[in-house]
Design an enzyme around this catalytic site. Structure first.
Site, PDB file in Angstrom:
ATOM      1  N   ARG A  67      31.687  32.077  67.802  1.00 23.51           N
ATOM      2  CA  ARG A  67      32.589  31.904  68.960  1.00 23.51           C
ATOM      3  C   ARG A  67      33.958  31.592  68.378  1.00 23.51           C
ATOM      4  O   ARG A  67      34.120  30.572  67.681  1.00 23.51           O
ATOM      5  CB  ARG A  67      32.092  30.771  69.854  1.00 23.51           C
ATOM      6  CG  ARG A  67      33.076  30.377  70.928  1.00 23.51           C
ATOM      7  CD  ARG A  67      32.483  29.495  71.996  1.00 23.51           C
ATOM      8  NE  ARG A  67      31.610  30.263  72.872  1.00 23.51           N
ATOM      9  CZ  ARG A  67      31.212  29.864  74.086  1.00 23.51           C
ATOM     10  NH1 ARG A  67      31.616  28.704  74.564  1.00 23.51           N
ATOM     11  NH2 ARG A  67      30.429  30.610  74.817  1.00 23.51           N
ATOM     12  N   ASP A 119      34.754  33.329  87.755  1.00 18.89           N
ATOM     13  CA  ASP A 119      34.780  32.512  86.534  1.00 18.89           C
ATOM     14  C   ASP A 119      35.997  31.598  86.619  1.00 18.89           C
ATOM     15  O   ASP A 119      36.858  31.759  87.496  1.00 18.89           O
ATOM     16  CB  ASP A 119      34.839  33.435  85.295  1.00 18.89           C
ATOM     17  CG  ASP A 119      34.676  32.679  83.986  1.00 18.89           C
ATOM     18  OD1 ASP A 119      34.267  31.497  84.014  1.00 18.89           O
ATOM     19  OD2 ASP A 119      34.976  33.256  82.925  1.00 18.89           O
TER      20      ASP A 119
END
Ligand code: CP
Length: 295
Positions: free
Chosen positions: A99, A216
């Site tokens: 990530r 989101d």
């Protein structure tokens, strides 16, 4: 498939095969409990995570393997040459998931890595999220092709990956974002020839006839300094009961949610919300991905 940096790396048929494998893994977990015995996953995190970290780590354990969590700040990724560090990881692990703040970092890693590199979220894409989302949609509706998903809010990494994922498997996707917050041209161009992507600014129009409504956060990781400006622009894009009217689409959110901002409590906790099954399916979809890459 060697690496998974974006879903553009996969054909629609490969994505569907992974979803089918994810369904099997979810239904018959014992059949896969030694499938990755003695395999090791290195998990590099430059940003915070709950679902991605836990689902990869739990997934490796449930497949008989092991995962090593590596915080970017407490490893020598901060002082060493990135590509040297990645080459070393390949001597201990069988795959890397990372990530990162900048998608370019993943490309640099993949260029030298002899083991698969998986994007666990970058500023541009979140392919593992979209795989879990397709698994959830298939589970709830029994199909993918022919459905319509409406994405309302910020044209961010999740939106970019949903555009590629949905159009690759024959789903229509209607995206409503404010001006200046549109999805990446790279995602839009990948979807354009499918004829299944509709872009616009009107959330009411986007959700009309949708089987799934997805939103989101308005302030993604890395955009915190833009919070004040974003919180002025995004309120008309809140997913609430007024926007949904009498329609009853499934409600999805990749989480973490900012209740009262992009989604109301009423919708998030309502009967059509599938957000916690969606979070669970990250586990099953990623187990399928790991099997696809390592088995
Ligand atoms: N959806 C998602 O990626 O969650 P985390 O940021 O908690 O991993």
């Amino acid at each position: 498939m060697k690496h998974l940096l974006t879903l553009k790396d996969l054909s629609g048929e490969t994505i569907l095969e992974l979803i089918r494998l994810g369904e099997s893994v979810k239904r018959f977990p014992e059949s896969y409990s030694e499938a990755l015995k003695n395999k090791v996953l290195a998990m590099i995190f430059q940003k915070t995570s709950t679902r991605t970290r836990m689902s990869f780590e739990a997934g490796m354990a449930q497949l008989g393997g092991h995962a090593i969590y590596l915080d970017w700040c407490t490893t020598n990724l901060t002082v060493g040459h990135l590509q040297d560090e990645v080459r070393c990881m390949g001597r201990y692990a069988n795959a890397i998931t990372a990530r990162v703040d900048n998608h370019r970092t993943l490309r640099q890693m993949a260029r030298v890595s002899e083991i698969p590199v998986i994007n666990a979220l970058s500023d541009r894409f979140h392919p593992c999220q979209a795989l879990g989302d397709l698994l959830t949609i298939k589970e709830k509706t029994g199909r993918l092709s022919g459905l319509k998903l409406a994405y309302v809010g910020d044209g961010n990494n999740v939106c970019n990956s949903l555009i590629i994922a949905c159009t690759a498997v024959g789903m229509r996707i209607s995206v409503a974002t404010p001006s200046g917050y549109e999805p990446l041209p790279e995602a839009v161009n990948a979807a354009r020839k499918s004829g299944l992507l509709q872009l616009g600014k009107d959330p009411v129009k986007a959700v009309r006839g949708a089987d799934i409504v997805y939103t989101d956060t308005w302030v993604s990781l890395g955009h915190e300094e833009e919070s004040k400006e974003r919180l002025k622009v995004f309120p008309p894009y809140q997913v609430n009961s007024k926007l949904l009217g009498k329609s009853r689409p499934f409600i999805m959110h990749c989480l973490p949610a900012h209740r009262g901002y992009e989604i109301t409590d009423e919708v998030m906790d309502g009967p059509q919300s599938v957000v916690f099954d969606q979070a669970e399916n990250r586990l099953h979809a990623q187990k399928a991905l790991l099997l696809g890459l390592l088995k």
